[in-house]
Design a protein around this motif. Sequence first.
Motif, short mmCIF file in Angstrom:
data_model
loop_
_atom_site.label_atom_id
_atom_site.label_comp_id
_atom_site.label_asym_id
_atom_site.label_seq_id
_atom_site.Cartn_x
_atom_site.Cartn_y
_atom_site.Cartn_z
N GLY A 33 0.69 -1.07 0.11
CA GLY A 33 0.33 0.47 -0.22
C GLY A 33 0.99 1.24 -0.29
N CYS A 34 -0.06 2.36 -0.51
CA CYS A 34 0.50 3.50 -0.65
C CYS A 34 1.29 4.27 1.03
CB CYS A 34 0.12 4.93 -1.33
SG CYS A 34 0.73 6.45 -1.09
N TRP A 35 2.33 4.38 1.44
CA TRP A 35 1.99 4.50 3.29
C TRP A 35 1.08 5.91 3.36
CZ3 TRP A 35 4.48 9.18 3.71
CH2 TRP A 35 4.81 10.30 3.12
N TRP A 36 0.63 6.59 2.24
CA TRP A 36 0.27 8.10 3.00
C TRP A 36 -1.37 8.04 2.23
CZ3 TRP A 36 1.19 12.87 -0.60
CH2 TRP A 36 0.86 14.95 -0.03
N CYS A 37 -1.98 7.35 1.76
CA CYS A 37 -2.90 7.36 1.69
C CYS A 37 -3.80 5.66 1.39
CB CYS A 37 -4.04 7.86 1.00
SG CYS A 37 -3.15 6.77 -0.84
N GLY A 38 -2.69 4.74 1.50
CA GLY A 38 -3.64 3.36 1.66
C GLY A 38 -3.51 2.57 0.45
N LEU A 81 4.85 4.65 -2.18
CA LEU A 81 3.53 5.42 -2.73
C LEU A 81 2.70 5.40 -3.96
CD1 LEU A 81 6.05 8.60 -2.35
CD2 LEU A 81 3.48 7.88 -0.63
N CYS A 82 1.49 6.13 -4.14
CA CYS A 82 0.21 5.48 -5.14
C CYS A 82 0.60 7.11 -5.75
CB CYS A 82 -0.77 5.94 -4.58
SG CYS A 82 -1.71 6.80 -4.50
N SER A 83 0.91 6.78 -7.09
CA SER A 83 1.02 8.00 -8.10
C SER A 83 0.08 9.12 -7.80
CB SER A 83 0.59 7.76 -9.64
OG SER A 83 -0.57 7.22 -10.06
N SER A 84 -0.89 9.08 -7.26
CA SER A 84 -1.79 9.87 -7.44
C SER A 84 -1.02 10.93 -6.28
CB SER A 84 -2.88 10.17 -7.27
OG SER A 84 -3.95 11.22 -5.88
N CYS A 85 -1.12 10.24 -4.94
CA CYS A 85 0.55 10.57 -3.72
C CYS A 85 1.84 11.55 -4.28
CB CYS A 85 0.41 9.87 -2.61
SG CYS A 85 -1.43 9.17 -2.11
N ASN A 86 1.98 10.65 -4.87
CA ASN A 86 3.85 11.03 -5.31
C ASN A 86 3.57 12.08 -6.41
OD1 ASN A 86 6.61 10.81 -5.44
ND2 ASN A 86 5.90 9.26 -7.08
ZN LIG Z 1 -1.51 7.50 -2.36
#
Ligand SMILES: [Zn+2]
Length: 260
Positions: free
Chosen positions: A10-15, A67-72
């Motif tokens: 998972g993305c550590w920021w948003c999951g 990270l997911c691409s949206s967060c990154n």
């Molecule tokens: Zn994310």
Amino acid sequence: MLTRRTDLEGCWWCGARADSREHKLKKTDLQREFGRPFRQTPLRLREERLEAIQGPGSDLVKFTANLCSSCNNTRSQPFDYAYDRFVSYVAGHDRHILASRRIDLRIAFGQGWRLAAEDTLRYLVKHIGCRLAQNEIEVPARLTAFLDGGDRPDGELALEIEIRGDIAEISRAGLGGGLGLGDLLLTDFDEDRQATVVESHLDYRWLRFAWGVGEELGGYPLPFAAPLLRLPVGRSLPPGELRKQIRESAAAGDQVGGAT
Ligand SMILES: [Zn+2]
């Protein structure tokens, strides 16, 4: 207590599903230091062996996807942009900053400096989050809340920005200095011998962002709140020692990185 990261997918920021790889060393920093494409081949030293980095897109300078691409990309774009502005200012005013040992954020960022300074701190928190996630340490909730626009994570994050006099001296001698990451060190433990603080640093030339994440870090006020950023001169290696290390390890170019 620092906890072990459980959701490694998972993305550590948003999951969301992690599918994006953040640069350990920022692409714009690599290009500023080494050219685009690289004029010379930066080297990284890892476990006593040298590896060549072919270009700023090299796998060696990126984190694993955490990270997911949206967060990154989208969500952190203002942070990346603010950090770029900060480091560009440092690169363009190095003599003045080394002499005065301070950076006036009102001059570095101009109008709107408060938000730009706060976003620079958020970029550094994003970088730190990626380093923790890469090393399977859970990113504390107050750090992600800060990225979401919440309060500064005082007490759980320590950050000191300092001048490394020995690296500055080497830069003046034309031996480079480059970019680098420190090892990740567990530096404090509770009575059950569980780690409570993890520390490392990010170097841009002679400027060191030394950070710690964990418990009871309240005695270290975070930078980027006051307009004048004072830069202490950090501990240096004995004269000649760092120079010797760089000569030995990177005879053909600048040394980059080391740790993950
Ligand atoms: Zn994310």
